[in-house]
Design an enzyme around this catalytic site. Structure first.
Site, PDB file in Angstrom:
ATOM      1  N   ASN A  22       0.837  -1.217   0.000  1.00  0.00           N
ATOM      2  CA  ASN A  22       0.000   0.000   0.000  1.00  0.00           C
ATOM      3  C   ASN A  22       0.866   1.258   0.000  1.00  0.00           C
ATOM      4  O   ASN A  22       0.538   2.245  -0.647  1.00  0.00           O
ATOM      5  CB  ASN A  22      -0.945   0.006   1.206  1.00  0.00           C
ATOM      6  CG  ASN A  22      -2.206  -0.791   0.943  1.00  0.00           C
ATOM      7  OD1 ASN A  22      -3.056  -0.374   0.152  1.00  0.00           O
ATOM      8  ND2 ASN A  22      -2.323  -1.947   1.572  1.00  0.00           N
ATOM      9  N   HIS A 114      -8.109  -1.043   6.320  1.00  0.00           N
ATOM     10  CA  HIS A 114      -8.370  -2.310   7.019  1.00  0.00           C
ATOM     11  C   HIS A 114      -9.001  -3.297   6.040  1.00  0.00           C
ATOM     12  O   HIS A 114      -9.911  -2.929   5.297  1.00  0.00           O
ATOM     13  CB  HIS A 114      -9.300  -2.060   8.213  1.00  0.00           C
ATOM     14  CG  HIS A 114      -9.534  -3.286   9.021  1.00  0.00           C
ATOM     15  ND1 HIS A 114      -8.589  -3.806   9.878  1.00  0.00           N
ATOM     16  CD2 HIS A 114     -10.592  -4.127   9.079  1.00  0.00           C
ATOM     17  CE1 HIS A 114      -9.062  -4.914  10.424  1.00  0.00           C
ATOM     18  NE2 HIS A 114     -10.274  -5.130   9.954  1.00  0.00           N
ATOM     19  N   ASP A 150      -9.996   0.005  14.983  1.00  0.00           N
ATOM     20  CA  ASP A 150     -10.754  -0.125  13.722  1.00  0.00           C
ATOM     21  C   ASP A 150     -12.182   0.406  13.820  1.00  0.00           C
ATOM     22  O   ASP A 150     -13.109  -0.152  13.210  1.00  0.00           O
ATOM     23  CB  ASP A 150     -10.779  -1.600  13.260  1.00  0.00           C
ATOM     24  CG  ASP A 150      -9.372  -2.148  13.022  1.00  0.00           C
ATOM     25  OD1 ASP A 150      -8.502  -1.371  12.602  1.00  0.00           O
ATOM     26  OD2 ASP A 150      -9.154  -3.356  13.259  1.00  0.00           O
TER      27      ASP A 150
END
Ligand code: GAR
Length: 194
Positions: A22, A114, A150
């Site tokens: 990423n 996530h 999260d």
């Protein structure tokens, strides 16, 4: 929320713990002429993270930080941020928990990606758990980071179909492709919204 106050390019610090795909993708997107962000700093929680190689490859300042020592972390990070005029922090495969203090200080400026459709499957082994529960879809989410794991406000999500023959590995690979599309999109969205 981020106050850009006329800044032309937003300076981003990317936090990693491992492979860094990423990170690499965000760096590549930032090279696009129209990009409003620049990856100015790479922070790794481990000196062994293979994603650190992108610092050398793309000539970006890198720093390995021991996230087990809270006071030292904050001092080190704040100094590095100041030098690079960091506006936004992107967590990308970053596997440590940031201190409440740190999150408060950068409230609304820390993003995370996530590998699940939050609020479902917070934490680890998301793909395995989604398959075990016979979900039809998995996916990925870019969200703001708050003090609960999260759980911050969702910026963007992308669904990925789960097939009968999927393993956690095959599903993770398909979701990762969508992560690479989603993270720069979410980053541009929050920059454009300000
Ligand atoms: C990505 O799938 C990311 O969503 C996940 O780790 C992987 C990192 O890959 N993050 C988390 O699980 C955070 N809880 P990368 O290092 O190649 O970007």
């Amino acid at each position: 929320m981020i106050k850009l106050n006329g800044i032309k390019k937003v300076n981003v610090a990317v936090f990693i713990s491992g492979r860094g795909s990423n990170l690499e993708n965000l760096i590549k997107c930032s090279k696009n002429k129209k990009s409003k962000f620049k990856i100015s700093l790479i922070i790794s929680s481990s000196s062994k993270a293979s994603g650190l190689k992108f610092a050398k490859k793309f000539n970006i300042k890198r720093k390995v930080i021991n996230f087990n020592n809270n006071t030292l972390i904050e001092k080190n990070l704040l100094m590095a941020f100041k030098k690079k005029h960091i506006n936004i922090i992107c967590l990308a495969g970053f596997m440590k928990i940031l201190s409440k203090n740190f999150i408060k200080r950068f409230d609304g400026k820390i993003l995370n990606i996530h590998p699940s459709l939050l609020p479902k499957y917070k934490g680890l082994n998301t793909h395995f758990r989604a398959i075990q529960n016979k979900e039809s879809y998995s996916g990925c989410t870019v969200h703001y980071v708050n003090s609960k794991l999260d759980s911050g406000k969702i910026i963007l999500q992308k669904r990925v179909k789960i097939f009968k023959k999927d393993t956690a590995k095959s599903l993770a690979a398909r979701v990762l492709i969508q992560e690479h599309a989603l993270y720069p999109k979410a980053l541009n969205k929050i920059i454009n919204d300000h």
